[in-house]
Enzyme design. Structure first.
Site, PDB file in Angstrom:
ATOM      1  N   ASP A 176     -11.520 -12.754   8.511  1.00  0.00           N
ATOM      2  CA  ASP A 176     -10.137 -11.758   8.907  1.00  0.00           C
ATOM      3  C   ASP A 176      -9.349 -11.212   9.801  1.00  0.00           C
ATOM      4  OD1 ASP A 176      -7.141 -12.742   8.402  1.00  0.00           O
ATOM      5  OD2 ASP A 176      -6.990 -11.648   6.341  1.00  0.00           O
TER       6      ASP A 176
ATOM      7  N   VAL B 299       1.201  -1.500   0.127  1.00  0.00           N
ATOM      8  CA  VAL B 299      -0.002  -0.292  -0.151  1.00  0.00           C
ATOM      9  C   VAL B 299       0.618   0.995  -0.244  1.00  0.00           C
ATOM     10  CG1 VAL B 299      -1.878   1.002   0.748  1.00  0.00           C
ATOM     11  CG2 VAL B 299      -1.939  -1.206   1.478  1.00  0.00           C
TER      12      VAL B 299
END
Length: 570
Positions: free
Chosen positions: A410, A303
């Site tokens: 998750d 990212v």
């Protein structure tokens, strides 16, 4: 002879007509005289009633003096006397007419019979008229009495309202007023009402019955006012007693203090929610990506920080490696999930670009770092109240996702970002493994981070909303202690610990943690998913909702994972 007889008959008939005319004139005159007498009597009654009307003083007792209503028989008797005098005059005139017509016996006899018949009819008409007049006078008197009754009722109501207001003012102004004073006031008021009612009794039985009914109603109203007055006096006495003992109670009872945590949601994204589809254009034509500044990374890729050229908006670009069509379908599933989620506690998607070997997701930018960094940072003084704020926001995000029938699957500290380093606002990220929950389709998954997996995932059983709540329990445990409840030497040991549901609060890090926090974790780390708390229930748990507890935590300022905290100063 026949001519003389005819003249006598004509003379008799003319006299008869004259007498009849005279009698009708006298009858009309007597009738009008009787009417004038009646009108004079009514005017006298009206004048007397107007002069003798009672006066009501606001703060005094009501005194009314009324004369007894005039009897209708007196008026009728006076009228009958006048009628009798007129009848006597008529009979005398008829006798004179009989003497003058003695020579004509047979015709005059007939005339006398007719006169007697006419006189009888006149008398009968006069008596009937007198009776009608009597009824008229009686009706007028009844109307007058009804008007007086209405006026009396209005004055009674006004006086009762004034007295009730005085009692209420006295009860509110003087807290030390006793019930005896109120009782005396009400008793005097009750006696006064009895006296007033006694002055209103009339001669007729109907009026007596209505007076009795009014008296019973007034007595009932006075009883109700007495009860209300006693109740108000008792309340005033109790209030005075409470005020007098307030200082004593302060010494005995602890004052309940509250602390209102900042439960406002995280700041929303700088753009409106969008429905994003992948574009095949070059991303560099629209955005400037800073490849050197890395915000995070993992199995999916990296990212980076980026800026939109047209607006200067700062965003985050998540670059995902996707060479095969299957990998690209997985990423597009993440885009589809994010298109359905519009909540301030969830990261928002801005745009998506697809190339031959990768898909880039342009998202909302936050610069506070991962929540995991605050757990492992020994210099960051994380308190239990800070953990309350974090877990509350995560629960709100999960509550929204579950209402939208989406499972995260998750959830872990690395997938919770802080909005800034100065605040405790967080957002949930990374929906790469998220799935839409369909009740009729049983969902099984075989992925996730081992130490945050729920028992049903390890057993390859059906997953649902409680699966995310297990992960929330693990995150809470880690934030409060800095330890992972099921972490073993390797993944197999970790998974076995989860299946055995082996965890405890015996570690020293839980020495200063509140019992409510321990109960919160105990309601989530339950092996059977049907017994775990839901996201909505977790928000109602005392650890997240009790302001009194939050006040104690604010005063205590107990540190989480005390092994990282500096030793107390001597």
């Amino acid at each position: 002879m026949e001519g003389q007889e005819s003249q006598v008959k004509e003379l008799g008939m003319s006299r008869l007509m004259f007498y009849r005319h005279l009698e009708s004139v006298e009858t009309m005159r007597s009738y009008w005289e009787l009417k004038q007498v009646q009108l004079k009597n009514l005017e006298q009654l009206r004048d007397k009633d107007g002069k003798e009307k009672s006066k009501v003083y606001p703060k005094g007792s009501k005194t009314q003096k009324k004369k007894k209503p005039l009897d209708t028989t007196d008026l009728v008797s006076a009228g009958l006397e006048e009628v009798q005098k007129l009848n006597e005059q008529n009979t005398q005139l008829s006798h004179c007419a009989a003497e003058t017509a003695a020579s004509t016996a047979v015709p005059l006899d007939l005339i006398e019979e007719e006169q007697e018949g006419e006189g009888y009819r006149d008398k009968k008409e006069l008596v009937e008229e007198a009776a009608r007049d009597e009824e008229t006078v009686a009706e007028l008197l009844l109307i007058k009495e009804e008007e007086e009754k209405e006026e009396d009722e209005e004055t009674e109501k006004e006086e009762e309202l004034l007295l009730s207001e005085e009692i209420q003012q006295a009860a509110s102004n003087s807290s030390g007023q006793t019930n005896e004073n109120i009782t005396i006031t009400l008793e005097s008021h009750e006696e006064h009402l009895d006296i007033t009612c006694s002055t209103k009794r009339h001669v007729s039985d109907e009026n007596l019955e209505t007076d009795d009914l009014k008296k019973s109603r007034v007595e009932e109203a006075s009883e109700e006012e007495e009860k209300e007055g006693l109740k108000e006096g008792e309340e005033a006495r109790l209030e005075a007693a409470e005020e007098g003992t307030e200082e004593e109670r302060k010494d005995v009872e602890p004052v309940l203090e509250e602390y209102i945590i900042d439960s406002s949601p995280p700041p929303p994204a700088l753009f409106e929610h969008r429905l994003v589809t992948t574009k095949t254009h070059q991303i560099t034509s629209y955005y400037t990506i800073n490849k050197e500044e890395v915000l995070g990374g993992g199995r999916f890729g990296m990212v980076h920080k980026c800026v939109e050229k047209s607006s200067g908006l700062i965003l985050a670009a998540k670059i995902i490696k996707a060479r095969s069509q299957k990998e690209k379908e997985v990423v597009k599933g993440e885009i589809e999930v994010m298109n359905q989620l519009s909540h301030s506690s969830l990261i928002q998607l801005y745009a998506a670009f697809e190339s031959r070997h990768e898909i880039i997701l342009v998202m909302e930018y936050v610069d506070g770092g991962e929540l995991f960094d605050r757990i492992i940072d020994e210099n960051y003084k994380l308190t239990e109240l800070d953990t309350v704020l974090f877990i509350r926001q995560i629960s709100e995000g999960l509550q929204y996702m579950h209402k939208m029938y989406i499972l995260h699957l998750d959830l872990k500290p690395e997938n919770v970002l802080c909005v800034s380093r100065q605040t405790n606002k967080v957002k949930i990220i990374d929906f790469g493994l998220a799935r839409r929950y369909k009740p009729r389709e049983k969902l099984r998954v075989n992925f996730g981070t081992p130490e945050f997996l729920a028992p049903e995932v390890i057993n390859y059983e059906f997953v649902s909303f409680p699966t995310d709540m297990w992960s929330l329990g693990v995150i809470t445990y880690m934030l409060l202690s800095g330890l992972s409840p099921f972490l073993g030497e390797d993944d197999n040991e970790t998974l076995n610990n989860i299946l055995a549901c082996q965890w405890s609060f015996e570690e020293a890090e839980f020495a200063d943690i509140s019992e409510e926090a321990k109960d919160f974790i105990s309601c989530l780390l339950v092996k059977s998913k049907s017994w775990r708390m839901s996201a909505s229930q977790s928000l109602k748990h005392p650890w997240l909702s009790d302001r009194g507890l939050h006040y104690r935590l604010h005063q205590k300022k107990n540190k989480c994972h005390s092994s990282h905290a500096p030793p107390p100063q001597a």
